[in-house]
Design an enzyme around this catalytic site. Structure first.
Site, PDB file in Angstrom:
ATOM      1  CD  GLU A 104      -2.911  -1.383   2.363  1.00 28.18           C
ATOM      2  OE1 GLU A 104      -2.108  -1.568   3.548  1.00 28.18           O
ATOM      3  OE2 GLU A 104      -3.948  -1.026   2.139  1.00 28.18           O
ATOM      4  CD  GLU A 124      -3.219  -6.211   3.767  1.00 21.33           C
ATOM      5  OE1 GLU A 124      -3.010  -7.185   2.815  1.00 21.33           O
ATOM      6  OE2 GLU A 124      -2.587  -4.927   4.041  1.00 21.33           O
TER       7      GLU A 124
HETATM    8  C1  HSC Z   1      -1.050  -5.240   7.047  1.00 21.44           C
HETATM    9  O1  HSC Z   1      -0.340  -4.736   6.343  1.00 21.44           O
HETATM   10  C2  HSC Z   1      -2.293  -4.394   7.092  1.00 21.44           C
HETATM   11  C3  HSC Z   1      -2.307  -3.072   6.435  1.00 21.44           C
HETATM   12  O2  HSC Z   1      -3.428  -3.205   5.334  1.00 21.44           O
HETATM   13  C4  HSC Z   1      -2.267  -1.829   6.967  1.00 21.44           C
HETATM   14  C5  HSC Z   1      -3.455  -1.347   7.855  1.00 21.44           C
HETATM   15  C6  HSC Z   1      -3.452  -0.374   8.587  1.00 21.44           C
HETATM   16  C7  HSC Z   1      -4.672   0.107   9.145  1.00 21.44           C
HETATM   17  C8  HSC Z   1      -4.908   1.348   9.887  1.00 21.44           C
HETATM   18  C9  HSC Z   1      -6.028   1.665  10.546  1.00 21.44           C
HETATM   19  C10 HSC Z   1      -7.231   2.033   9.803  1.00 21.44           C
HETATM   20  N1  HSC Z   1       4.697  -7.540  11.511  1.00 21.44           N
HETATM   21  O3  HSC Z   1       8.211 -15.097   8.605  1.00 21.44           O
HETATM   22  P1  HSC Z   1       9.377 -14.700   9.368  1.00 21.44           P
HETATM   23  C11 HSC Z   1       8.356 -11.054  11.986  1.00 21.44           C
HETATM   24  S1  HSC Z   1      -1.184  -6.393   7.855  1.00 21.44           S
HETATM   25  C12 HSC Z   1       5.607  -7.902  12.679  1.00 21.44           C
HETATM   26  O4  HSC Z   1      10.184 -15.940  10.256  1.00 21.44           O
HETATM   27  P2  HSC Z   1      10.673 -15.193   6.441  1.00 21.44           P
HETATM   28  C13 HSC Z   1       8.259 -12.194  12.319  1.00 21.44           C
HETATM   29  O5  HSC Z   1       7.303 -12.334  13.491  1.00 21.44           O
HETATM   30  C14 HSC Z   1       0.551  -7.202   7.694  1.00 21.44           C
HETATM   31  N2  HSC Z   1       6.608  -8.639  12.555  1.00 21.44           N
HETATM   32  O6  HSC Z   1      10.703 -14.556   7.982  1.00 21.44           O
HETATM   33  C15 HSC Z   1       9.527 -12.861  12.592  1.00 21.44           C
HETATM   34  O7  HSC Z   1      10.038 -12.362  14.095  1.00 21.44           O
HETATM   35  P3  HSC Z   1      11.044 -13.204  14.922  1.00 21.44           P
HETATM   36  C16 HSC Z   1       0.509  -7.836   6.231  1.00 21.44           C
HETATM   37  C17 HSC Z   1       6.918  -9.297  11.434  1.00 21.44           C
HETATM   38  O8  HSC Z   1      11.832 -14.726   5.992  1.00 21.44           O
HETATM   39  C18 HSC Z   1      10.543 -12.167  11.753  1.00 21.44           C
HETATM   40  O9  HSC Z   1       9.759 -10.906  11.078  1.00 21.44           O
HETATM   41  N3  HSC Z   1       1.789  -8.522   5.956  1.00 21.44           N
HETATM   42  C19 HSC Z   1       5.766  -9.036  10.297  1.00 21.44           C
HETATM   43  O10 HSC Z   1      10.267 -16.798   6.371  1.00 21.44           O
HETATM   44  C20 HSC Z   1      10.891 -13.190  10.418  1.00 21.44           C
HETATM   45  O11 HSC Z   1       9.764 -13.626   9.851  1.00 21.44           O
HETATM   46  C21 HSC Z   1       2.139  -9.672   6.061  1.00 21.44           C
HETATM   47  O12 HSC Z   1       1.058 -10.599   6.446  1.00 21.44           O
HETATM   48  C22 HSC Z   1       4.937  -7.959  10.465  1.00 21.44           C
HETATM   49  N4  HSC Z   1       4.342  -7.692   9.261  1.00 21.44           N
HETATM   50  O13 HSC Z   1       9.228 -14.460   5.894  1.00 21.44           O
HETATM   51  C23 HSC Z   1       3.293 -10.446   5.961  1.00 21.44           C
HETATM   52  N5  HSC Z   1       6.236  -9.809   9.448  1.00 21.44           N
HETATM   53  O14 HSC Z   1      12.137 -13.138  14.324  1.00 21.44           O
HETATM   54  C24 HSC Z   1       3.907 -11.140   6.875  1.00 21.44           C
HETATM   55  C25 HSC Z   1       7.196 -10.569   9.720  1.00 21.44           C
HETATM   56  O15 HSC Z   1      10.815 -12.443  16.183  1.00 21.44           O
HETATM   57  N6  HSC Z   1       4.881 -11.722   6.861  1.00 21.44           N
HETATM   58  N7  HSC Z   1       7.551 -10.407  10.896  1.00 21.44           N
HETATM   59  O16 HSC Z   1      10.451 -14.517  14.931  1.00 21.44           O
HETATM   60  C26 HSC Z   1       5.568 -12.687   6.103  1.00 21.44           C
HETATM   61  O17 HSC Z   1       4.703 -13.054   5.292  1.00 21.44           O
HETATM   62  C27 HSC Z   1       7.008 -13.137   6.263  1.00 21.44           C
HETATM   63  O18 HSC Z   1       7.394 -12.881   7.613  1.00 21.44           O
HETATM   64  C28 HSC Z   1       7.895 -12.645   5.259  1.00 21.44           C
HETATM   65  C29 HSC Z   1       9.173 -13.117   5.490  1.00 21.44           C
HETATM   66  C30 HSC Z   1       7.584 -12.968   3.938  1.00 21.44           C
HETATM   67  C31 HSC Z   1       7.861 -11.120   5.586  1.00 21.44           C
END
Ligand code: HSC
Length: 698
Positions: A104, A124
């Site tokens: 985004e 998401e």
């Molecule tokens: C989002 O973005 C919502 C939006 O629409 C915004 C909305 C705003 C609204 C405002 C109000 C109206 N956050 O998986 P790994 C950590 S929702 C925090 O082992 P890999 C993970 O916990 C999000 N931490 O590595 C781990 O921590 P540890 C949408 C996050 O290489 C470390 O990073 N995004 C995190 O196998 C390594 O992770 C997603 O759903 C995050 N977003 O994969 C993406 N992402 O080291 C989710 C990762 O303490 N993430 N961590 O264990 C992934 O798919 C995978 O982690 C990656 C990396 C592909 C990034």
């Protein structure tokens, strides 16, 4: 600027760098730093802005750990509004991934350049929410309604070239990304190209058929079991075709806030974080050395051995597969080949890929061919004596330092380790069938398993694409040990008056992938029958009477076309069978049990609460490290619905006091109080008003 966002000038172009390891999640500090950097760059003498991420990714999205708490200012939509309104061109330079709020952010920039290897997506929905920072409004403007819906409803990322074809990315970088982005910025400036805001675009509805959204909604409802997030995404995209941008954003915000508070989203976020936590072993130092694993030996080419071999081969690891004789080996290799052919037919692999995987699997009937393997996994028949003989052989031939693993589902790993002269190199690797598909791996840490052996296997599991969870040694480890009460109660309910269909449907409505009796038919009723027969002096329990009689009637489950159900030979569809229901009633009568009406809600409590109770005992005994680890075992190995977070998380949502009291009520009202003794930990947490979520384990 700030410790997570920096601003540098490159020949009049502002380079804003996000540096929030490990994945540049958009935490409050990042949002604050980014807003400040944008304002500074836009107000100064810069001619353009390039936004990029330090480390291995651009931005992985909003910080998932912040959801569920009050969101601090500035909210991401506000930051992105400011970003888009910049008076100078803003270019996003994407490497690694741009996911969720990360994509985004890129879409709010005026131009996008990406590495050829980068992936972008809006996942998401997998967290039970929708893209809440303009994603639902910007994607249909850039890529069209259908493609935007497919991207957001599936949650699957796409490669940057595909994103370029779809209109989300403008350019693929040749060579290094940041220099390419800076060069493009100069080109844009020399051409006189200024800011290009996609919020100014209209959504193209010219190709939409009448009734498009209704049809999309209906198809999605079936595929996503009625979960709220996919439906809300469709609503937002439909509004994007009707409302101007700012009203669309307001609508998106409203729906986002509704979803982020939903129990489904809380459960899915828990599952995401628990999966990552489970991969960490509490008492292993982060710098524990790892042993290299370049080759694997597997003993036993049956269903499990073959599946494990394919799993390794798919991950690029050469495998030597050992069988007792050539005939069994040929059979095992033929099954692997057939499975690959099936995967090719389904489009999962190309023919060349499948051939290269198969080339990595070499058969042998000679133990000495396992001598140089870095890891040997035993996957022979579930008999302790046979397993011990295999380990004695391995101990003789394997090089010093090779890791010896047993794929047992129940046996004592310490007893197996003790027959070798190197018990520190031994541990359990409990795969789930089919091992080339199922993601769960229980890594069983024996009393003598060396730290580096455990750390190596946890890492290796990730190489195989598995989700590893550590279990200490006990009968059945985490998952199968908990199943005992689950199946016991499903079977007791039949004797008390429920039908197999009622039991399975109640649990399937709860969300289980398949009800317990249908699962028993699939696995084969003879498997547990034989296991029971093999235990001398096994105490009689009425719960197995029906299953025993089914086997004795020749109804072994799906493989014989009949078990708890009758199966259609062509479709494998299950049908209730009056013969079975009659046999159940006769057995209940013989036991003096009068049938009663049982509600679906009692069925769910009777079958699910024993999982929770045994899970609590497993925590008390330090078999599992954390409640979340138990949840991961059930989500990835046993078909527990992800949107309920796993049995322990589900217990929290019900309330531990309620669960505890209900278990006590079953103890006091049912015939076998010994089956319903509450776990001490459950009682303690319930009396303290605590949750499993807050319980730290050992
Ligand atoms: C989002 O973005 C919502 C939006 O629409 C915004 C909305 C705003 C609204 C405002 C109000 C109206 N956050 O998986 P790994 C950590 S929702 C925090 O082992 P890999 C993970 O916990 C999000 N931490 O590595 C781990 O921590 P540890 C949408 C996050 O290489 C470390 O990073 N995004 C995190 O196998 C390594 O992770 C997603 O759903 C995050 N977003 O994969 C993406 N992402 O080291 C989710 C990762 O303490 N993430 N961590 O264990 C992934 O798919 C995978 O982690 C990656 C990396 C592909 C990034």
């Amino acid at each position: 600027m700030s410790h997570v966002v920096s601003l540098e000038s490159h020949a009049g172009i502002a380079v804003i760098t996000l540096d929030n390891p490990p994945v540049n999640a958009l935490s409050t500090a990042v949002r604050k730093g980014l807003l400040a950097a944008i304002e500074k760059a836009d107000a100064g003498s810069h001619k353009a802005i390039v936004l990029h991420g330090a480390g291995r990714v651009f931005i992985a999205g909003a910080d998932i750990r912040e959801f569920g708490q009050p969101i601090e200012d500035p909210w991401l939509p506000k930051v992105l509004e400011r970003l888009e309104s910049c008076s100078i061109p803003v270019i996003a330079a994407i490497h690694g991934v741009a996911l969720g709020g990360g994509l985004e952010t890129a879409l709010a920039c005026h131009y996008r350049i990406a590495d050829a290897g980068a992936r972008v997506g809006l996942p998401e929905v997998k967290l039970g929410i929708l893209p809440g920072a303009s994603g639902t409004q910007r994607t249909p403007r850039l890529m069209g309604v259908q493609a935007a819906l497919d991207l957001m409803v599936s949650g699957k990322p796409i490669m940057s070239r595909q994103a370029q074809d779809a209109g989300l990315v403008d350019r693929i970088a040749e060579g290094e990304l940041l220099p390419a982005a800076l060069k493009w910025a100069s080109e844009l400036l020399s051409e006189g190209s200024g800011p290009r805001r996609n919020s100014d675009l209209l959504v193209d509805t010219s190709k939409l058929s009448p009734g498009f959204f209704e049809q999309y909604r209906e198809a999605t409802l079936k595929a996503t079991r009625g979960l709220p997030a996919p439906q809300a995404i469709i609503d937002c995209v439909e509004q994007a075709t009707r409302l101007e941008f700012t009203s669309g954003i307001a609508y998106e915000r409203e729906r986002f806030e509704e979803l982020v508070r939903s129990p489904e989203s809380a459960a899915l976020r828990h599952a995401f974080l628990a999966e990552r936590k489970a991969a960490k072993v509490k008492d292993l130092p982060a710098d524990t050395p790892l042993r290299p694993i370049a080759s694997v030996g597997i003993v036993g080419a049956g269903t499990m051995g073959g599946g494990i071999a394919m799993s390794c081969a798919n991950a690029g690891i050469p495998v030597t597969l050992l069988e007792i004789n050539q005939e069994a080996l040929d059979r095992g290799l033929a099954v692997c080949r057939k499975n690959y052919e099936r995967s090719v037919a389904r489009g999962r692999f190309t023919g060349e890929e499948a051939e290269s995987f198969m080339q990595r699997i070499t058969g042998t009937t000679n133990y000495s061919d396992l001598a140089t393997a870095d890891l040997v996994i035993e996957a022979v028949f579930e008999d302790p004596d046979i397993k011990k003989t295999v380990f004695q052989e391995l101990d003789k031939v394997c090089k010093p330092g090779s890791i010896l693993a047993t794929n047992t589902s129940y046996q004592d790993v310490d007893d197996i380790a003790a027959v070798t002269g190197r018990p520190e190199d031994v541990l359990g690797m409990h795969f789930f069938s089919p091992a080339n598909v199922m993601k769960l791996l229980e890594v069983v840490r024996g009393a003598t398993t060396a730290d580096d052996v455990l750390a190596t296997v946890m890492k290796f599991a990730r190489t195989l694409g598995k989700v590893p969870v550590v279990s200490r040694v006990c009968y059945g480890f985490i998952g199968n040990r908990m199943l005992a009460g689950y199946f016991r109660e499903a079977q007791m309910l039949l004797l008390e008056g429920a039908t197999p269909t009622q039991v399975d449907q109640a649990l399937e409505s709860f969300g289980m992938a398949m009800g317990p009796l249908a699962v028993s038919d699939l696995a084969g009723l003879d498997v547990s029958y034989k296991a029971r027969q093999a235990i001398p002096d096994i105490p009689d329990h009425p719960s197995v009477h029906v299953a025993d009689q089914l086997v004795e009637m020749g109804r072994l489950g799906q493989k014989t076309g009949a078990g708890y159900y009758r199966y259609d030979s062509a479709t494998r569809k299950r049908q209730a069978d009056p013969e079975v229901e009659e046999m159940i009633r006769a057995e209940a009568k013989r036991l003096g049990m009068a049938p009663r009406t049982i509600t679906d809600s009692e069925i769910v409590q009777r079958v699910i609460y024993p999982l929770i109770n045994e899970g609590a005992r497993i925590l008390e005994e330090h078999i599992a490290q954390r409640p979340g680890d138990i949840d991961i075992v059930y989500l990835y190995g046993y078909g527990f619905p992800k949107w309920r977070g796993g049995p322990m998380f589900f217990a929290d949502t019900v309330g531990l006091k309620i669960v505890f009291e209900r278990i006590c009520a079953f103890r006091d009202s049912l015939e076998r109080p010994q089956d319903w003794q509450p776990a001490a930990l459950l009682e303690t947490l319930a009396s303290q008003g605590q949750t499993f979520r807050a319980y730290q384990g050992w």
